[in-house]
Motif scaffolding. Sequence first.
Motif, PDB file in Angstrom:
ATOM      1  N   ARG A   1       0.634  -1.295  -0.178  1.00 26.79           N
ATOM      2  CA  ARG A   1       0.237   0.050  -0.054  1.00 26.79           C
ATOM      3  C   ARG A   1       0.816   1.327  -0.118  1.00 26.79           C
ATOM      4  O   ARG A   1       0.563   2.344  -0.697  1.00 26.79           O
ATOM      5  CB  ARG A   1      -1.041   0.007   1.244  1.00 26.79           C
ATOM      6  CG  ARG A   1      -1.653   1.090   1.597  1.00 26.79           C
ATOM      7  CD  ARG A   1      -3.111   1.046   0.965  1.00 26.79           C
ATOM      8  NE  ARG A   1      -3.806   2.311   1.080  1.00 26.79           N
ATOM      9  CZ  ARG A   1      -4.748   2.637   1.614  1.00 26.79           C
ATOM     10  NH1 ARG A   1      -5.262   2.002   2.602  1.00 26.79           N
ATOM     11  NH2 ARG A   1      -5.492   3.792   1.521  1.00 26.79           N
ATOM     12  N   PHE A   2       1.808   1.273   0.666  1.00 28.38           N
ATOM     13  CA  PHE A   2       2.985   2.534   0.956  1.00 28.38           C
ATOM     14  C   PHE A   2       3.928   2.520   0.547  1.00 28.38           C
ATOM     15  O   PHE A   2       4.847   3.495   0.459  1.00 28.38           O
ATOM     16  CB  PHE A   2       2.637   2.949   2.596  1.00 28.38           C
ATOM     17  CG  PHE A   2       1.527   3.195   2.998  1.00 28.38           C
ATOM     18  CD1 PHE A   2       0.526   4.252   2.614  1.00 28.38           C
ATOM     19  CD2 PHE A   2       0.893   1.984   3.942  1.00 28.38           C
ATOM     20  CE1 PHE A   2      -0.614   4.422   3.161  1.00 28.38           C
ATOM     21  CE2 PHE A   2      -0.411   2.215   4.551  1.00 28.38           C
ATOM     22  CZ  PHE A   2      -1.102   3.391   4.126  1.00 28.38           C
ATOM     23  N   GLY A   3       4.524   1.301  -0.156  1.00 27.47           N
ATOM     24  CA  GLY A   3       5.887   1.031  -0.667  1.00 27.47           C
ATOM     25  C   GLY A   3       6.948   0.664   0.488  1.00 27.47           C
ATOM     26  O   GLY A   3       6.407   0.173   1.423  1.00 27.47           O
ATOM     27  N   ALA A   4       8.117   0.861   0.148  1.00 26.60           N
ATOM     28  CA  ALA A   4       8.987   0.159   0.874  1.00 26.60           C
ATOM     29  C   ALA A   4       8.939   0.786   2.323  1.00 26.60           C
ATOM     30  O   ALA A   4       8.933   1.943   2.667  1.00 26.60           O
ATOM     31  CB  ALA A   4      10.484   0.415   0.298  1.00 26.60           C
ATOM     32  N   LEU A   5       9.308  -0.077   3.388  1.00 27.45           N
ATOM     33  CA  LEU A   5       9.046   0.081   4.786  1.00 27.45           C
ATOM     34  C   LEU A   5      10.178   0.833   5.489  1.00 27.45           C
ATOM     35  O   LEU A   5      11.431  -0.188   5.254  1.00 27.45           O
ATOM     36  CB  LEU A   5       8.326  -1.105   5.775  1.00 27.45           C
ATOM     37  CG  LEU A   5       7.117  -1.413   5.113  1.00 27.45           C
ATOM     38  CD1 LEU A   5       6.507  -2.494   5.924  1.00 27.45           C
ATOM     39  CD2 LEU A   5       5.986  -0.300   4.946  1.00 27.45           C
ATOM     40  N   PRO A   6      10.407   1.441   6.254  1.00 26.43           N
ATOM     41  CA  PRO A   6      11.752   1.803   7.010  1.00 26.43           C
ATOM     42  C   PRO A   6      11.944   0.957   7.999  1.00 26.43           C
ATOM     43  O   PRO A   6      11.097   0.207   8.366  1.00 26.43           O
ATOM     44  CB  PRO A   6      11.353   3.235   7.754  1.00 26.43           C
ATOM     45  CG  PRO A   6       9.876   3.598   7.041  1.00 26.43           C
ATOM     46  CD  PRO A   6       9.364   2.557   6.435  1.00 26.43           C
ATOM     47  N   ASP A   7      13.201   0.686   8.475  1.00 21.70           N
ATOM     48  CA  ASP A   7      13.626  -0.378   9.300  1.00 21.70           C
ATOM     49  C   ASP A   7      13.096  -0.151  10.626  1.00 21.70           C
ATOM     50  O   ASP A   7      12.579  -0.899  11.308  1.00 21.70           O
ATOM     51  CB  ASP A   7      14.998  -0.144   9.455  1.00 21.70           C
ATOM     52  CG  ASP A   7      15.878  -0.794   8.124  1.00 21.70           C
ATOM     53  OD1 ASP A   7      15.252  -1.455   7.295  1.00 21.70           O
ATOM     54  OD2 ASP A   7      17.134  -0.470   8.170  1.00 21.70           O
ATOM     55  N   ALA A   8      12.815   1.084  11.172  1.00 17.28           N
ATOM     56  CA  ALA A   8      12.098   1.374  12.390  1.00 17.28           C
ATOM     57  C   ALA A   8      10.844   0.907  12.238  1.00 17.28           C
ATOM     58  O   ALA A   8      10.119   0.141  13.423  1.00 17.28           O
ATOM     59  CB  ALA A   8      11.817   3.003  12.517  1.00 17.28           C
TER      60      ALA A   8
END
Length: 64
Positions: free
Chosen positions: A24-31
């Motif tokens: 839905r939102f693209g690549a996720l940050p590591d956090a």
Amino acid sequence: MQKGEQKGMQKGEATLLQSLLARRFGALPDAIRARLANATVEQLESWALKILDAKSLDEVFDGD
């Protein structure tokens, strides 16, 4: 044994939610990935429901 089942359920839900969020939102940050990995089943279910209405990744986690 029950603790193992709970951990397995948490891991499965975290993996599914991570996939849905990325789609839905693209690549996720590591956090965010770390937050999913350490979340309770209840938190994961709450966030999963928010995906339906959220316009951004921040809205999914807002207030939690």
